[in-house]
Structures are given as C-alpha cells and as structure tokens.
Design a protein around this motif. Structure first.
Motif, mmCIF file in Angstrom:
data_model
loop_
_atom_site.group_PDB
_atom_site.id
_atom_site.type_symbol
_atom_site.label_atom_id
_atom_site.label_comp_id
_atom_site.label_asym_id
_atom_site.label_seq_id
_atom_site.Cartn_x
_atom_site.Cartn_y
_atom_site.Cartn_z
ATOM 1 N N THR A 2 7.701 4.160 9.901
ATOM 2 C CA THR A 2 7.225 2.801 10.194
ATOM 3 C C THR A 2 8.122 1.789 9.491
ATOM 4 O O THR A 2 8.546 2.013 8.355
ATOM 5 C CB THR A 2 5.777 2.626 9.705
ATOM 6 O OG1 THR A 2 4.952 3.580 10.364
ATOM 7 C CG2 THR A 2 5.250 1.231 9.990
ATOM 8 N N ALA A 6 8.508 -5.051 8.815
ATOM 9 C CA ALA A 6 7.726 -5.631 9.917
ATOM 10 C C ALA A 6 6.240 -5.645 9.576
ATOM 11 O O ALA A 6 5.534 -6.608 9.897
ATOM 12 C CB ALA A 6 7.971 -4.855 11.205
ATOM 13 N N LEU A 7 5.763 -4.605 8.908
ATOM 14 C CA LEU A 7 4.352 -4.532 8.516
ATOM 15 C C LEU A 7 4.008 -5.639 7.521
ATOM 16 O O LEU A 7 2.966 -6.292 7.640
ATOM 17 C CB LEU A 7 4.082 -3.150 7.905
ATOM 18 C CG LEU A 7 2.684 -2.598 7.967
ATOM 19 C CD1 LEU A 7 2.175 -2.475 9.383
ATOM 20 C CD2 LEU A 7 2.648 -1.240 7.273
ATOM 21 N N GLU A 9 5.669 -8.496 7.169
ATOM 22 C CA GLU A 9 5.741 -9.770 7.914
ATOM 23 C C GLU A 9 4.470 -10.001 8.722
ATOM 24 O O GLU A 9 3.957 -11.116 8.779
ATOM 25 C CB GLU A 9 6.962 -9.782 8.839
ATOM 26 C CG GLU A 9 8.285 -9.895 8.121
ATOM 27 C CD GLU A 9 8.614 -11.292 7.604
ATOM 28 O OE1 GLU A 9 7.819 -12.236 7.802
ATOM 29 O OE2 GLU A 9 9.680 -11.431 7.002
ATOM 30 N N ASP A 10 3.943 -8.947 9.341
ATOM 31 C CA ASP A 10 2.720 -9.075 10.129
ATOM 32 C C ASP A 10 1.528 -9.426 9.237
ATOM 33 O O ASP A 10 0.732 -10.305 9.576
ATOM 34 C CB ASP A 10 2.444 -7.786 10.897
ATOM 35 C CG ASP A 10 1.215 -7.918 11.774
ATOM 36 O OD1 ASP A 10 1.240 -8.739 12.722
ATOM 37 O OD2 ASP A 10 0.212 -7.225 11.496
ATOM 38 N N ALA A 11 1.388 -8.754 8.096
ATOM 39 C CA ALA A 11 0.288 -9.054 7.175
ATOM 40 C C ALA A 11 0.390 -10.491 6.665
ATOM 41 O O ALA A 11 -0.622 -11.194 6.528
ATOM 42 C CB ALA A 11 0.278 -8.064 6.014
ATOM 43 N N ALA A 13 1.781 -13.005 8.330
ATOM 44 C CA ALA A 13 1.450 -13.880 9.460
ATOM 45 C C ALA A 13 -0.062 -14.016 9.625
ATOM 46 O O ALA A 13 -0.575 -15.116 9.883
ATOM 47 C CB ALA A 13 2.086 -13.349 10.741
ATOM 48 N N VAL A 14 -0.781 -12.908 9.459
ATOM 49 C CA VAL A 14 -2.243 -12.950 9.543
ATOM 50 C C VAL A 14 -2.803 -13.874 8.464
ATOM 51 O O VAL A 14 -3.677 -14.706 8.715
ATOM 52 C CB VAL A 14 -2.842 -11.526 9.426
ATOM 53 C CG1 VAL A 14 -4.350 -11.573 9.262
ATOM 54 C CG2 VAL A 14 -2.454 -10.684 10.629
ATOM 55 N N ARG A 17 -2.208 -17.566 9.190
ATOM 56 C CA ARG A 17 -3.170 -18.110 10.163
ATOM 57 C C ARG A 17 -4.496 -18.453 9.486
ATOM 58 O O ARG A 17 -5.237 -19.295 9.968
ATOM 59 C CB ARG A 17 -3.381 -17.125 11.308
ATOM 60 C CG ARG A 17 -2.197 -17.064 12.260
ATOM 61 C CD ARG A 17 -2.502 -16.323 13.547
ATOM 62 N NE ARG A 17 -2.763 -14.908 13.373
ATOM 63 C CZ ARG A 17 -1.837 -13.954 13.342
ATOM 64 N NH1 ARG A 17 -0.563 -14.278 13.457
ATOM 65 N NH2 ARG A 17 -2.188 -12.693 13.206
ATOM 66 N N HIS A 40 -1.302 -1.426 6.158
ATOM 67 C CA HIS A 40 -1.628 -2.809 6.543
ATOM 68 C C HIS A 40 -2.920 -3.254 5.856
ATOM 69 O O HIS A 40 -3.019 -4.381 5.370
ATOM 70 C CB HIS A 40 -1.738 -2.933 8.063
ATOM 71 C CG HIS A 40 -1.722 -4.351 8.541
ATOM 72 N ND1 HIS A 40 -2.828 -5.161 8.511
ATOM 73 C CD2 HIS A 40 -0.708 -5.103 9.043
ATOM 74 C CE1 HIS A 40 -2.513 -6.347 8.978
ATOM 75 N NE2 HIS A 40 -1.235 -6.342 9.307
#
Length: 141
Positions: A2, A6-7, A9-11, A13-14, A17, A40
């Motif tokens: 994995t 990217a993981l 960056e995604d966490a 981004a959440v 928000r 995550h």
C-alpha cells in the motif's frame, strides 16, 4: 503493498474537510506492506486527537532502511511525560481532557497502538518541536 504517502494524504484530506489545519510532507510514493483500512483508522485517531487538542497539525512521512516513520506533530498542550504510557490504557483520559468540549472515551490511542504493533511496528509519544505532542508511528517496510 500500500502507498503509505497516499494513505496519509487521504487521512489529512478527511481531517481538512472537518476543519483541521494540516500540512503534509511525504515522498511522492512510499509503498509498504500494511492493512490499509487499519492504518487509515490509526491515522484518523491520531490526527483526530491532534485536531481536538491543537490548532495546527504537521504530518511527516520518512522512509528509512527497514522502517517508515510517520510523525504527527501538533501545537496543543501535549501529554506530560509521566502520563504517556497511561494514555494508551483503554478508557484512560487525562483530567484536563475531561472538558465537556472534547469528545471521546479514551480508546483512540489504544486502538492506534494496537494497529501499529499488529503490523510489527510501534507508537511512541514525545515532545513536539512545534510545542505540543509528537506521535511517532513506526511501521516495518
């Protein structure tokens, strides 16, 4: 395998928000063997704590020879050195954390450490150079 960058960056981004102010420094790609949903969740718990108690959050992903380290720094009040192992106990909360403004039941760090150790890594708490708490998530490559 994995992409941990990217993981992260995604966490982030959440959390953005949800109103968090986060900066991320990570390599373009950092592929490691891990369970993405579990990691995550671990990251979400750690970022959520930093957001709850600090104003800003800094995430840094650093690949080393045999491990990769994710640092989660905040500018909040931190955790006293004498209490750092205690906060990993289920349902334990620091007295200052019992404010009605903060949420949680005291399982976030317990779960995060279980995820790290379940991957053969670890989770450590330190003083942050940003003034608050530094959480060091170490995962094997």
């Amino acid at each position: 395998p994995t992409d941990l960058s990217a993981l992260v960056e995604d966490a982030a981004a959440v959390a953005r928000r949800a109103g968090a102010v986060i900066s991320v420094v990570a390599p373009e790609q950092c592929v490691v063997p891990l369970r993405p949903d579990a990691v995550h969740r671990c990251l979400a718990n750690l970022i959520g704590n930093a957001q709850r108690y600090g104003g800003r959050i800094w995430l840094t992903v650093t690949p080393l020879t045999d491990t990769v380290t994710v640092l989660i720094d905040d500018d909040g009040p931190g955790v006293p050195a004498a209490e750092r192992e205690n906060v990993f106990r289920p349902f334990f909360r620091l007295d200052s954390a019992r404010s009605p403004v903060t949420e949680g039941v005291g399982l976030g760090l317990t779960i995060a450490r279980d995820v790290a150790r379940g991957h053969g890594g670890d989770l450590r708490l330190e003083d942050s150079p940003r003034g608050g708490l530094r959480v060091r998530l170490i995962l094997p490559k």
